[in-house]
Write a protein that holds these residues in place. Structure first.
Motif, PDB file in Angstrom:
ATOM      1  N   ARG A  11      39.397  44.179  39.323  1.00 11.85           N
ATOM      2  CA  ARG A  11      39.258  45.465  40.009  1.00 11.85           C
ATOM      3  C   ARG A  11      40.355  46.437  39.563  1.00 11.85           C
ATOM      4  NH1 ARG A  11      34.835  46.708  43.358  1.00 11.85           N
ATOM      5  NH2 ARG A  11      36.266  48.137  44.395  1.00 11.85           N
ATOM      6  N   LEU A  12      41.549  45.920  39.411  1.00 12.96           N
ATOM      7  CA  LEU A  12      42.657  46.765  38.975  1.00 12.96           C
ATOM      8  C   LEU A  12      42.414  47.312  37.573  1.00 12.96           C
ATOM      9  CD1 LEU A  12      45.529  47.859  39.581  1.00 12.96           C
ATOM     10  CD2 LEU A  12      46.424  45.760  38.557  1.00 12.96           C
ATOM     11  N   SER A  13      41.763  46.513  36.720  1.00 16.93           N
ATOM     12  CA  SER A  13      41.487  46.955  35.342  1.00 16.93           C
ATOM     13  C   SER A  13      40.314  47.920  35.267  1.00 16.93           C
ATOM     14  CB  SER A  13      41.214  45.747  34.446  1.00 16.93           C
ATOM     15  OG  SER A  13      39.936  45.201  34.708  1.00 16.93           O
ATOM     16  N   GLY A  14      39.624  48.144  36.388  1.00 18.88           N
ATOM     17  CA  GLY A  14      38.527  49.109  36.413  1.00 18.88           C
ATOM     18  C   GLY A  14      37.153  48.516  36.610  1.00 18.88           C
ATOM     19  N   GLU A  15      37.050  47.187  36.728  1.00 19.54           N
ATOM     20  CA  GLU A  15      35.739  46.565  36.896  1.00 19.54           C
ATOM     21  C   GLU A  15      35.171  46.854  38.288  1.00 19.54           C
ATOM     22  OE1 GLU A  15      33.593  42.143  36.830  1.00 19.54           O
ATOM     23  OE2 GLU A  15      35.534  42.447  35.864  1.00 19.54           O
ATOM     24  N   ARG A  16      33.867  47.094  38.336  1.00 22.49           N
ATOM     25  CA  ARG A  16      33.146  47.291  39.584  1.00 22.49           C
ATOM     26  C   ARG A  16      31.813  46.548  39.483  1.00 22.49           C
ATOM     27  NH1 ARG A  16      37.535  48.630  40.266  1.00 22.49           N
ATOM     28  NH2 ARG A  16      38.373  50.543  41.178  1.00 22.49           N
ATOM     29  N   ARG A  17      30.982  46.615  40.503  1.00 23.55           N
ATOM     30  CA  ARG A  17      29.693  45.931  40.460  1.00 23.55           C
ATOM     31  C   ARG A  17      28.786  46.487  39.370  1.00 23.55           C
ATOM     32  NH1 ARG A  17      27.446  46.334  46.357  1.00 23.55           N
ATOM     33  NH2 ARG A  17      28.726  48.222  46.305  1.00 23.55           N
ATOM     34  N   ARG A  59      29.890  48.058  36.460  1.00 25.11           N
ATOM     35  CA  ARG A  59      30.518  48.273  35.158  1.00 25.11           C
ATOM     36  C   ARG A  59      31.623  47.251  34.925  1.00 25.11           C
ATOM     37  NH1 ARG A  59      33.795  53.227  37.640  1.00 25.11           N
ATOM     38  NH2 ARG A  59      35.833  52.227  37.892  1.00 25.11           N
ATOM     39  N   LEU A  60      31.893  46.982  33.659  1.00 25.01           N
ATOM     40  CA  LEU A  60      33.049  46.185  33.264  1.00 25.01           C
ATOM     41  C   LEU A  60      34.277  47.080  33.230  1.00 25.01           C
ATOM     42  CD1 LEU A  60      31.433  44.188  30.326  1.00 25.01           C
ATOM     43  CD2 LEU A  60      31.760  43.431  32.689  1.00 25.01           C
ATOM     44  N   GLY A  61      35.455  46.460  33.195  1.00 26.79           N
ATOM     45  CA  GLY A  61      36.680  47.247  33.142  1.00 26.79           C
ATOM     46  C   GLY A  61      36.750  48.115  31.903  1.00 26.79           C
ATOM     47  N   SER A  62      36.208  47.608  30.788  1.00 22.72           N
ATOM     48  CA  SER A  62      36.230  48.369  29.543  1.00 22.72           C
ATOM     49  C   SER A  62      35.282  49.560  29.576  1.00 22.72           C
ATOM     50  CB  SER A  62      35.881  47.457  28.365  1.00 22.72           C
ATOM     51  OG  SER A  62      34.640  46.808  28.591  1.00 22.72           O
ATOM     52  N   ASP A  63      34.376  49.589  30.560  1.00 20.96           N
ATOM     53  CA  ASP A  63      33.441  50.705  30.692  1.00 20.96           C
ATOM     54  C   ASP A  63      33.918  51.755  31.685  1.00 20.96           C
ATOM     55  OD1 ASP A  63      31.631  49.582  28.911  1.00 20.96           O
ATOM     56  OD2 ASP A  63      30.663  48.401  30.479  1.00 20.96           O
ATOM     57  N   ALA A  64      35.078  51.547  32.276  1.00 21.96           N
ATOM     58  CA  ALA A  64      35.574  52.489  33.284  1.00 21.96           C
ATOM     59  C   ALA A  64      35.820  53.854  32.644  1.00 21.96           C
ATOM     60  CB  ALA A  64      36.882  51.970  33.896  1.00 21.96           C
ATOM     61  N   ALA A 110      43.267  40.812  29.554  1.00 17.61           N
ATOM     62  CA  ALA A 110      42.605  41.642  28.545  1.00 17.61           C
ATOM     63  C   ALA A 110      41.177  41.170  28.287  1.00 17.61           C
ATOM     64  CB  ALA A 110      43.409  41.625  27.242  1.00 17.61           C
ATOM     65  N   GLY A 111      40.947  39.855  28.311  1.00 21.30           N
ATOM     66  CA  GLY A 111      39.612  39.334  28.078  1.00 21.30           C
ATOM     67  C   GLY A 111      38.669  39.610  29.228  1.00 21.30           C
ATOM     68  N   ALA A 112      39.149  39.426  30.457  1.00 17.04           N
ATOM     69  CA  ALA A 112      38.302  39.664  31.633  1.00 17.04           C
ATOM     70  C   ALA A 112      37.884  41.121  31.718  1.00 17.04           C
ATOM     71  CB  ALA A 112      39.047  39.256  32.902  1.00 17.04           C
ATOM     72  N   ARG A 113      38.717  42.011  31.227  1.00 27.88           N
ATOM     73  CA  ARG A 113      38.370  43.434  31.249  1.00 27.88           C
ATOM     74  C   ARG A 113      37.149  43.718  30.389  1.00 27.88           C
ATOM     75  NH1 ARG A 113      39.788  47.791  28.076  1.00 27.88           N
ATOM     76  NH2 ARG A 113      39.595  49.783  29.144  1.00 27.88           N
TER      77      ARG A 113
END
Length: 343
Positions: free
Chosen positions: A177-183, A185-190, A256-259
């Motif tokens: 969640r801190l990296s930007g992930e939501r239901r 989108r992935l964190g890299s798509d924030a 970094a991978g989970a993002r």
């Protein structure tokens, strides 16, 4: 498979191998007379020191730390405290129950992450990853050669390991969640204006600092201050190894991978870690592999491959929640350079 997803999977596999090395370093450290609290204290002090050195040598990484908002600083420090709970409960638990049993119990955490992701992160898409999850758990039990559970099994030890799995699951999801992930989108798509803490280098440095301080305080309170003069000379290579590989490298690679692939997928790929534990134990501790362990390791590898053939999750826009509001602050520009482990 697109390049970003492949990189994410590769980073999580590196994290799994790095975390697995911690079991080897811990075993060798215990043989030198160290206890779990001293081991963890030095593990995260060394890991945090290396993380800040990594931040200091590059302007982009230093900038990523300056761009963290006050709220993000507080959340990141809180995540470091949460990680303390995960490590402490696990290492305290294995003092009272067999390590093989602890390994089986703690690796149910991907199930917890998958369930939490239904509400707080990107869910596993379709049925295939859920089948892979069941296959991976079965493989883990076999890879650890089953469990010989006696009638006098300490309930307290089992509860500690269960608590460790639960705490680790919460940490993974909140880090995502801190990296930007939501239901949706992935964190890299924030988007650029989401102000997600994208840079693994700065974020994990802050996290590990909080974890290191917490363990230093715990060691002081227990009458075991982290005095380098009390550490046997022969134990230092193992402490440096666990700080460098199982802390600094492992946590940055996982974040970094989970993002890139999502918290649930990262947890599923992480089930490959027991395979590395078994292999490293054979190489460095001369522990032989039983046929059933080889079968279990094969099942885990098969599960990871099956999971990664699933389609990438697609979601509808998610309405803002109080937790999302806490994770997102003032606009923050993001560059490809900042997205990769601070490189």
């Amino acid at each position: 498979m697109d390049r970003r997803r492949a990189l994410g999977i590769g980073l999580v596999v590196i994290a799994g191998a790095s975390f697995a090395s911690g079991s080897i370093f811990a075993t060798l450290s215990y043989a030198q007379g160290l206890d779990w609290l001293t081991l963890l204290g030095w593990r995260f002090l060394i890991g945090a020191g290396l993380a800040w050195l990594w931040v200091a040598v590059a302007p982009s990484r230093r900038r990523s730390v300056r761009l963290l908002s006050r709220r993000q600083w507080l959340i990141t420090l809180a995540l470091g405290a949460v990680y303390t709970g995960n490590a402490a409960t696990y290492y305290a638990g294995i003092e009272t129950i067999p390590a093989s049993l602890a390994g089986v119990i703690v690796y149910i955490y991907p199930v917890f992450v998958a369930v939490l992701s239904l509400r707080f992160a990107t869910r596993l898409p379709g049925r295939r990853p859920w089948f892979a999850l069941v296959l991976a758990v079965a493989g883990i039990v076999l890879a650890l050669d089953g469990v010989q559970v006696g009638t006098n099994l300490p309930v307290g030890g089992v509860l500690l390991i269960l608590a460790s799995a639960a705490v680790y699951s919460v940490w993974i999801v909140l880090s995502a969640r801190l990296s930007g992930e939501r239901r949706d989108r992935l964190g890299s798509d924030a988007p650029a204006d989401a102000s997600a803490a994208r840079d693994a280098a700065g974020t994990t440095a802050v996290m590990m600092t909080a974890t290191a301080v917490a363990f230093a305080v715990m060691a002081q309170a227990a009458g075991k201050p982290l005095d380098p003069r009390t550490v046997p000379t022969a134990a230092w290579p193992y402490l440096i190894g666990i700080g460098l590989i199982a802390s600094f490298l492992a946590i940055q690679a996982l974040y970094a991978g989970a993002r890139r692939i999502g918290a649930a997928q990262a947890a599923l790929v992480s089930t490959i870690e027991p395979v590395f534990i078994v292999a490293l134990s054979f190489v460095f501790l001369d522990q032989r592999l039983a046929p059933i362990q080889l079968v279990g390791a094969g099942l885990v590898l098969l599960a990871v491959l099956i999971a990664q053939t699933a389609p990438r999750p697609q979601g509808a826009p998610e309405p803002a929640t109080p937790l999302e509001a806490e994770m997102e602050g003032a606009p923050e520009p993001a560059t490809p350079l900042e997205a990769d482990m601070g490189a």
